[in-house]
Design a protein around this motif. Structure first.
Motif, mmCIF file in Angstrom:
data_model
loop_
_atom_site.group_PDB
_atom_site.id
_atom_site.type_symbol
_atom_site.label_atom_id
_atom_site.label_comp_id
_atom_site.label_asym_id
_atom_site.label_seq_id
_atom_site.Cartn_x
_atom_site.Cartn_y
_atom_site.Cartn_z
ATOM 1 N N ALA A 58 0.834 -1.204 0.000
ATOM 2 C CA ALA A 58 0.000 0.000 0.000
ATOM 3 C C ALA A 58 0.867 1.251 0.000
ATOM 4 N N TYR A 100 -8.024 3.981 0.854
ATOM 5 C CA TYR A 100 -7.282 2.885 0.248
ATOM 6 C C TYR A 100 -6.569 2.011 1.269
ATOM 7 N N LEU A 103 -8.703 -0.509 3.272
ATOM 8 C CA LEU A 103 -9.228 -1.496 2.323
ATOM 9 C C LEU A 103 -8.155 -2.504 1.935
ATOM 10 N N TYR A 104 -6.930 -2.014 1.725
ATOM 11 C CA TYR A 104 -5.832 -2.906 1.370
ATOM 12 C C TYR A 104 -5.442 -3.776 2.560
ATOM 13 N N LYS A 109 -11.016 -6.611 -1.733
ATOM 14 C CA LYS A 109 -10.743 -6.431 -3.156
ATOM 15 C C LYS A 109 -11.911 -5.749 -3.845
ATOM 16 N N ARG A 112 -11.189 -1.730 -3.104
ATOM 17 C CA ARG A 112 -9.849 -1.147 -3.073
ATOM 18 C C ARG A 112 -9.438 -0.700 -4.468
ATOM 19 N N SER A 113 -9.684 -1.527 -5.461
ATOM 20 C CA SER A 113 -9.353 -1.164 -6.838
ATOM 21 C C SER A 113 -10.177 0.035 -7.303
ATOM 22 N N CYS A 115 -11.190 2.441 -5.343
ATOM 23 C CA CYS A 115 -10.557 3.607 -4.696
ATOM 24 C C CYS A 115 -9.332 4.061 -5.484
ATOM 25 N N TRP A 116 -8.537 3.100 -5.931
ATOM 26 C CA TRP A 116 -7.366 3.457 -6.728
ATOM 27 C C TRP A 116 -7.804 4.181 -8.002
#
Length: 131
Positions: A58, A100, A103-104, A109, A112-113, A115-116
């Motif tokens: 992260a 993030y 979540l990480y 999963k 989190r993606s 959020c990225w």
């Protein structure tokens, strides 16, 4: 004098970086021990556990987008283009980067993606405002 949103978030992003670093450091120390943390860290390192490994990844992920955020925030300020979609982008990036890390760490999963992706969208909005 009130700071533009982008500059305010630039300052707070430093606090966020420290949080990422501290979480990574604490979880690694928990796995590898205080002697490892205080020592020169020579030789083979004991593998990180699940949580510490996630914290390390992260932090690396944060470090990939952080220079872009800094450059865009400063660029918007220097060119007097703060506000508008640039400020919205900065808020999106900052909020997504806060969300993030937990979540990480907890292995959530897809969200989190997402959020990225939101953080990247924030940077793109800043870029559009800058250009």
């Amino acid at each position: 004098m009130t700071l533009p949103t982008e500059m305010l978030l630039l300052g707070w992003s430093t606090v966020l970086l420290f949080a990422y670093v501290m979480i990574q450091g604490q979880t690694a120390t928990r796995d590898r021990g205080l002697d490892w943390n205080a020592g020169p860290r020579d030789g083979e390192q004991k593998p990180l556990g699940e949580m510490a490994g996630r914290a390390e990844r992260a932090l690396k992920n944060f470090q990939e987008t952080y220079p872009v955020f800094i450059a865009l925030a400063l660029g918007l300020a220097v060119t007097d283009r703060t506000g508008g979609i640039g400020a919205i982008g900065a808020l999106l990036w900052f909020g997504a980067r806060i969300a993030y890390i937990p979540l990480y760490l907890f292995g959530i999963k897809y969200v989190r993606s997402l959020c990225w992706t939101v953080s990247i969208l924030g940077l793109l909005l800043m870029l559009i405002r800058f250009l």
